[in-house]
Scaffold this active site. Structure first.
Site, PDB file in Angstrom:
ATOM      1  N   GLY A  72       0.857  -1.129  -0.031  1.00  0.00           N
ATOM      2  CA  GLY A  72      -0.135   0.078  -0.094  1.00  0.00           C
ATOM      3  C   GLY A  72       0.527   1.317   0.161  1.00  0.00           C
ATOM      4  N   LEU A  73       0.283   2.279   0.031  1.00  0.00           N
ATOM      5  CA  LEU A  73       0.953   3.798   0.132  1.00  0.00           C
ATOM      6  C   LEU A  73       1.923   3.849   1.033  1.00  0.00           C
ATOM      7  CD1 LEU A  73       0.728   6.782  -0.847  1.00  0.00           C
ATOM      8  CD2 LEU A  73      -0.921   7.249   0.753  1.00  0.00           C
ATOM      9  N   VAL A  74       1.437   3.571   2.325  1.00  0.00           N
ATOM     10  CA  VAL A  74       2.400   3.757   3.597  1.00  0.00           C
ATOM     11  C   VAL A  74       3.243   2.482   3.653  1.00  0.00           C
ATOM     12  CG1 VAL A  74       2.430   4.218   6.094  1.00  0.00           C
ATOM     13  CG2 VAL A  74       0.648   5.042   4.638  1.00  0.00           C
ATOM     14  N   GLY A  75       2.826   1.492   3.481  1.00  0.00           N
ATOM     15  CA  GLY A  75       3.576   0.192   3.834  1.00  0.00           C
ATOM     16  C   GLY A  75       4.860  -0.020   2.726  1.00  0.00           C
ATOM     17  N   SER A 106      -4.868   7.953  12.045  1.00  0.00           N
ATOM     18  CA  SER A 106      -4.916   8.985  11.073  1.00  0.00           C
ATOM     19  C   SER A 106      -5.421  10.207  11.957  1.00  0.00           C
ATOM     20  CB  SER A 106      -6.189   8.697  10.309  1.00  0.00           C
ATOM     21  OG  SER A 106      -6.606   9.775   9.580  1.00  0.00           O
ATOM     22  N   SER A 107      -5.254  11.506  11.074  1.00  0.00           N
ATOM     23  CA  SER A 107      -5.671  12.608  11.821  1.00  0.00           C
ATOM     24  C   SER A 107      -7.135  12.860  12.202  1.00  0.00           C
ATOM     25  CB  SER A 107      -4.923  13.986  11.296  1.00  0.00           C
ATOM     26  OG  SER A 107      -5.363  13.836   9.766  1.00  0.00           O
ATOM     27  N   CYS A 108      -7.893  12.107  11.576  1.00  0.00           N
ATOM     28  CA  CYS A 108      -9.559  12.317  11.404  1.00  0.00           C
ATOM     29  C   CYS A 108      -9.750  11.584  12.887  1.00  0.00           C
ATOM     30  CB  CYS A 108      -9.850  11.363  10.407  1.00  0.00           C
ATOM     31  SG  CYS A 108      -9.932   9.817  10.501  1.00  0.00           S
ATOM     32  N   TYR A 139     -14.204   5.128  10.473  1.00  0.00           N
ATOM     33  CA  TYR A 139     -12.948   4.884  10.330  1.00  0.00           C
ATOM     34  C   TYR A 139     -12.353   5.417  11.688  1.00  0.00           C
ATOM     35  CZ  TYR A 139      -8.207   5.397   8.341  1.00  0.00           C
ATOM     36  OH  TYR A 139      -6.881   5.091   7.855  1.00  0.00           O
ATOM     37  N   LYS A 169      -9.818   3.457  14.503  1.00  0.00           N
ATOM     38  CA  LYS A 169      -8.448   3.960  14.828  1.00  0.00           C
ATOM     39  C   LYS A 169      -8.188   4.313  16.194  1.00  0.00           C
ATOM     40  CE  LYS A 169      -6.561   3.246  10.875  1.00  0.00           C
ATOM     41  NZ  LYS A 169      -5.368   2.290  10.625  1.00  0.00           N
ATOM     42  N   LEU A 198      -2.014  11.807   3.691  1.00  0.00           N
ATOM     43  CA  LEU A 198      -0.703  11.486   2.929  1.00  0.00           C
ATOM     44  C   LEU A 198      -0.702  11.166   1.571  1.00  0.00           C
ATOM     45  CD1 LEU A 198       0.021   8.551   5.603  1.00  0.00           C
ATOM     46  CD2 LEU A 198       1.236  10.688   5.411  1.00  0.00           C
ATOM     47  N   HIS A 231      -8.405   9.791  -2.145  1.00  0.00           N
ATOM     48  CA  HIS A 231      -8.407  10.995  -1.375  1.00  0.00           C
ATOM     49  C   HIS A 231      -8.137  12.246  -2.422  1.00  0.00           C
ATOM     50  CE1 HIS A 231      -7.099   8.229   1.882  1.00  0.00           C
ATOM     51  NE2 HIS A 231      -7.823   8.867   2.834  1.00  0.00           N
TER      52      HIS A 231
HETATM   53  O1  GFB Z   1      -8.732  13.616   0.970  1.00  0.00           O
HETATM   54  P1  GFB Z   1     -10.239  13.646   1.080  1.00  0.00           P
HETATM   55  O2  GFB Z   1     -10.907  12.675   0.458  1.00  0.00           O
HETATM   56  O3  GFB Z   1     -10.703  13.218   2.638  1.00  0.00           O
HETATM   57  O4  GFB Z   1     -11.006  14.873   1.002  1.00  0.00           O
HETATM   58  P2  GFB Z   1     -10.635  14.002   4.109  1.00  0.00           P
HETATM   59  C1  GFB Z   1     -10.388  16.128   1.284  1.00  0.00           C
HETATM   60  C2  GFB Z   1     -11.242  17.271   0.627  1.00  0.00           C
HETATM   61  O5  GFB Z   1     -10.959  17.460  -0.570  1.00  0.00           O
HETATM   62  C3  GFB Z   1     -12.792  17.480   1.161  1.00  0.00           C
HETATM   63  C4  GFB Z   1     -12.335  17.855  -1.078  1.00  0.00           C
HETATM   64  O6  GFB Z   1     -12.962  18.763   1.519  1.00  0.00           O
HETATM   65  C5  GFB Z   1     -13.235  16.984  -0.226  1.00  0.00           C
HETATM   66  O7  GFB Z   1     -14.622  17.443  -0.408  1.00  0.00           O
HETATM   67  N1  GFB Z   1     -12.259  17.176  -2.617  1.00  0.00           N
HETATM   68  C6  GFB Z   1     -12.229  18.053  -3.703  1.00  0.00           C
HETATM   69  C7  GFB Z   1     -12.126  15.863  -2.888  1.00  0.00           C
HETATM   70  N2  GFB Z   1     -12.462  17.192  -4.805  1.00  0.00           N
HETATM   71  C8  GFB Z   1     -12.190  15.977  -4.385  1.00  0.00           C
HETATM   72  C9  GFB Z   1     -11.971  14.905  -4.896  1.00  0.00           C
HETATM   73  O8  GFB Z   1     -12.210  14.774  -6.481  1.00  0.00           O
HETATM   74  N3  GFB Z   1     -11.970  13.576  -4.338  1.00  0.00           N
HETATM   75  C10 GFB Z   1     -11.775  13.714  -3.105  1.00  0.00           C
HETATM   76  N4  GFB Z   1     -11.596  12.502  -2.335  1.00  0.00           N
HETATM   77  N5  GFB Z   1     -11.962  14.798  -2.312  1.00  0.00           N
HETATM   78  C11 GFB Z   1     -10.252  11.695   4.907  1.00  0.00           C
HETATM   79  C12 GFB Z   1     -10.968  10.744   5.916  1.00  0.00           C
HETATM   80  O9  GFB Z   1     -11.010  12.869   5.291  1.00  0.00           O
HETATM   81  O10 GFB Z   1      -9.079  11.830   5.258  1.00  0.00           O
HETATM   82  C13 GFB Z   1     -10.439   9.623   6.231  1.00  0.00           C
HETATM   83  O11 GFB Z   1     -12.372  10.496   5.310  1.00  0.00           O
HETATM   84  C14 GFB Z   1      -8.741   9.705   6.566  1.00  0.00           C
HETATM   85  O12 GFB Z   1     -10.909   8.959   7.239  1.00  0.00           O
HETATM   86  C15 GFB Z   1      -8.155  10.669   5.322  1.00  0.00           C
HETATM   87  O13 GFB Z   1      -8.569  10.458   7.736  1.00  0.00           O
HETATM   88  C16 GFB Z   1      -6.807  10.876   5.654  1.00  0.00           C
HETATM   89  O14 GFB Z   1      -9.413  14.783   4.554  1.00  0.00           O
HETATM   90  O15 GFB Z   1     -11.827  14.801   4.139  1.00  0.00           O
END
Ligand code: GFB
Length: 309
Positions: free
Chosen positions: A14-17, A108-110, A137, A141, A167, A180
């Protein structure tokens, strides 16, 4: 750890491993083991116990997890809580039963409250309600880091935890539904450029603030903690710097070289408004990140172009 200590990296593809394996190899560690999902299902307790009994790893990095971005977390919370609890329960208990010398659990920081004081110190854990989009999640954690604390307290097991910020880097998930934001935007801008599309859609308002750490820095921090930290409290890993999602999109747009527009889709969730880690504890121990955001994005985009089919 000795250079020939037996080190098991759970989640080594994976990404981190995969970044932890790269880092360990660079530092001269020679006895690193990893198992693919097909070879070892970490959700199966009997298989996990058999693996630990036969292999007797001395050090374990628990980087295997069911992970995803905001949409995956929001739509499948049952999978996120259940699968993560299964994986971590099996591995942490096996580390105890088979007398692993040291375990590093990755969170995770969440885990921190949605409206947490900023920057977020380790001690702010459980001081408020969690962000709804990733509650499943986050609860898994939190349970994992508490298990590590309690096994240390009750049995004197050397189990430690670290909580990384968002990350990114090689071997990330670029699936637009489950990824993400960083890999999603790299792919969206790249495809929009190739296909001459007039705009790229960004989810949410673009106002949330996020902190991003290049995964090779994260791996280096993990190995540093494995070698230098034995405390009961978890440790934040991040840069201590943040950007808005709008600003991130602008940087990625520039790096990719896309000329079209950016459009925000406010029907999609923003998630937590801000989650900036206070990294003074880790810096006080003597570790700091190296890769700045722009350079990390340039490397990541290069990796994407070379590897993503
Ligand atoms: O990275 P992300 O999916 O996770 O989204 P979180 C971060 C921000 O980017 C949110 C916006 O405000 C999304 O709405 N965003 C904009 C997008 N465009 C996009 C896109 O096309 N795809 C995605 N995915 N986001 C996660 C947690 O939270 O972070 C997990 O759900 C974990 O539990 C991870 O902790 C590190 O930062 O919001």
């Amino acid at each position: 750890m000795d250079k020939n200590s037996k080190i098991y990296v759970a989640g080594h593809r994976g990404l981190v491993g995969s970044a932890i394996v790269r880092n360990l190899k660079q530092k001269g560690f020679t006895n690193i083991i990893g198992k693919t999902h097909l070879e070892l299902d970490l959700k199966n307790q009997a298989s996990v116990r058999k693996f630990f009994e036969e292999e007797e790893p001395e050090y374990v990095f628990l980087a295997a997890a069911h992970v995803g971005g905001i949409s995956a977390n929001n739509t499948c919370p049952a999978d996120f809580i259940y699968e993560n609890m299964e994986i971590q329960n099996n591995v942490i208990k096996a580390c105890h039963d088979f007398k692993v010398k040291k375990l590093l659990f990755l969170g995770s920081s969440c885990i921190y409250p949605k409206m947490c004081l900023q920057p977020i110190k380790e001690e702010y854990l459980l001081s408020g309600y969690l962000e709804e989009t990733n509650e499943g999640y986050a609860i898994a954690k939190i349970a994992g880091l508490k298990m590590c604390q309690f096994f240390k307290r009750q049995f004197d097991d050397n189990f430690i935890s670290c909580m990384p910020t968002n990350l990114y880097g090689p071997n990330d998930n670029f699936n637009l539904k489950t990824s993400h934001v960083m890999p999603a935007l790299i792919r969206k801008f790249h495809e929009a450029k190739i296909n001459n599309e007039p705009f790229v859609e960004i989810w949410g308002t673009g106002k949330p603030l996020r902190e991003f750490l290049y995964v090779d820095d994260m791996a280096d921090g993990c190995v540093f903690l494995m070698e230098n930290y034995d405390g009961e409290e978890h440790v934040n890993i991040g840069t201590g710097k943040e950007v808005t999602i709008r600003c991130l999109a602008e940087i990625i747009k520039d790096v990719v070289g896309y000329d079209g527009e950016i459009k925000f889709n406010i029907d999609k969730p923003d998630g937590t408004p801000r989650k900036l880690l206070d990294v003074s504890k880790l810096e006080g121990l003597g570790w700091k990140y190296k890769v700045n955001l722009e350079n990390g994005i340039i490397s990541n985009y290069q990796w994407f172009k070379e590897n993503y089919k």
